[in-house]
Write an enzyme that holds these catalytic residues in place. Structure first.
Site, mmCIF file in Angstrom:
data_model
loop_
_atom_site.group_PDB
_atom_site.id
_atom_site.type_symbol
_atom_site.label_atom_id
_atom_site.label_comp_id
_atom_site.label_asym_id
_atom_site.label_seq_id
_atom_site.Cartn_x
_atom_site.Cartn_y
_atom_site.Cartn_z
ATOM 1 N N ARG A 237 0.873 -1.168 0.000
ATOM 2 C CA ARG A 237 0.000 0.000 0.000
ATOM 3 C C ARG A 237 0.910 1.218 0.000
ATOM 4 N NH1 ARG A 237 -3.261 -3.080 -1.433
ATOM 5 N NH2 ARG A 237 -5.215 -3.650 -0.444
ATOM 6 N N GLU A 266 -4.182 7.542 -4.456
ATOM 7 C CA GLU A 266 -4.523 6.888 -5.725
ATOM 8 C C GLU A 266 -5.910 7.313 -6.186
ATOM 9 O OE1 GLU A 266 -4.049 2.651 -5.144
ATOM 10 O OE2 GLU A 266 -1.955 2.875 -4.619
ATOM 11 N N HIS A 285 -1.663 0.363 -9.626
ATOM 12 C CA HIS A 285 -2.181 -0.617 -8.654
ATOM 13 C C HIS A 285 -2.832 -1.816 -9.386
ATOM 14 C CE1 HIS A 285 -3.869 -1.067 -4.317
ATOM 15 N NE2 HIS A 285 -3.682 -2.251 -4.861
#
Ligand code: 8YV
Length: 325
Positions: A237, A266, A285
């Site tokens: 993360r 994000e 991601h």
């Protein structure tokens, strides 16, 4: 009567049919994420929620008086407010296992691309900058037979270590909350304290879950310990890393390069200074993003949800929310 669930992201048809056999349901059929207002509306009478990393906060739960189970289609569950879920006795589940090899493949892609400057030199060729005699200006660093330090030796960490040890002849070191004797034996991996691992690794892969303890666990002091030839990869993360400190380390070349699948914010903002650095490889991601794996994750998430609503113990209740925890 069958329990009512809300499916907050598109799932494959076979997953939807499986849910339909056991539940009444409504669904969000768009690829753009559902808004908070829409979700609140849907949760007014839902007993189960299938999400993919969507935030489950105390406020959201206040709008969901009948909710009994939340299933996230991800292995990470930092999107759950665990205290709020515990207080309401809500079962929370995730999807470990089915994505391990897919994420490990992507981590390897980042390691290789950052070490051999694949994306930077791809642009160089495509922009017509390739000239004869550039020699050492195009050099990267080797991956094979180097030292790999893995922070967070869970299933994905082990899948990375397997590739590294047996495919690339790398030496494996790891840092984890608990030692993993079986991994040490199978993967010839050596346990190291964090500082020691940072000092000695050529490649550092961060795969730790995001918790209050791991937030910004890699910052200025940690980057300062790394070799100037080190390649840093984060596929956990974004918030596990202090991005400003990472940016400085890359700008000042106190480390060689980074490969990032995740960011503090994000989608990443176009103004993020990391995006203008040549020695960073960036991805949106996509660790688990293959059709096969995402389909499997969706089915596992659906099975978790149905089991929870039928009063069975789901296959993957998250540890902090287990009855005995
Ligand atoms: C994403 C992941 O959550 O599983 C995780 O924890 O980070 C990823 O698989 C997934 O992209 C959400 O659909």
């Amino acid at each position: 009567m069958k329990p009512k669930v809300f499916i907050a992201r598109p799932v494959p048809p076979e997953v939807e049919s499986y849910i339909a056999q056991h539940c009444r349901y409504s669904k969000w059929a768009h690829h753009d994420p559902i808004s908070h207002e829409e979700l609140v509306k849907e949760l007014a009478d839902a007993e189960g929620l299938l999400t993919a990393g969507g935030r489950v906060s105390a406020d959201l739960l206040n709008h969901a008086p009948r909710l009994r189970a939340v299933s996230t289609m991800s292995v990470g569950y930092n999107n759950f407010d665990l205290d709020a879920m515990k207080a309401r006795n809500i079962i929370g589940t995730n999807t470990p296992g089915v994505l391990d090899d897919t994420v490990a493949d992507l981590i390897f892609a980042l390691m290789l691309a950052a070490a051999r400057r694949v994306t930077e030199l791809d642009s160089y060729v495509k922009q017509g900058q390739w000239k004869k005699g550039e020699g050492d200006r195009l050099f990267g660093v080797d991956v094979h037979h180097k030292k790999l330090g893995i922070i967070g030796m869970g299933r994905i960490g082990e899948a990375v270590a397997k590739r590294a040890r047996f495919g690339f002849g790398m030496e494996i070191m790891y840092y984890n909350r608990h030692r993993k004797p079986e991994a040490e034996r199978k993967l010839e991996a050596e346990y190291r304290e964090l500082k020691d691992l940072l000092r000695h690794s050529d490649f550092i892969v961060l795969m730790t879950p995001l918790t209050p303890e791991t937030r910004h666990m890699i910052g200025q002091a940690e980057f300062a310990l790394m070799k100037s030839t080190a390649v840093f990869v984060n596929a956990s993360r974004g918030q596990t890393v202090d991005e400003e400190a990472l940016t400085r380390a890359l700008q000042e070349r106190t480390i060689f390069a980074a490969g990032l699948d995740v960011f503090e914010r994000e989608p990443v903002q176009p103004s993020n200074p990391l995006l203008s650095l040549p020695n960073v490889v960036t991805l949106p991601h996509i660790g688990s993003a293959t059709k096969q794996t995402r389909d499997e994750m969706a089915m596992v998430a659906a099975e978790n949800l149905v089991a929870a609503l039928q009063g069975q113990t789901p296959p993957h209740v998250i540890p902090e929310l287990r009855q005995d925890s």
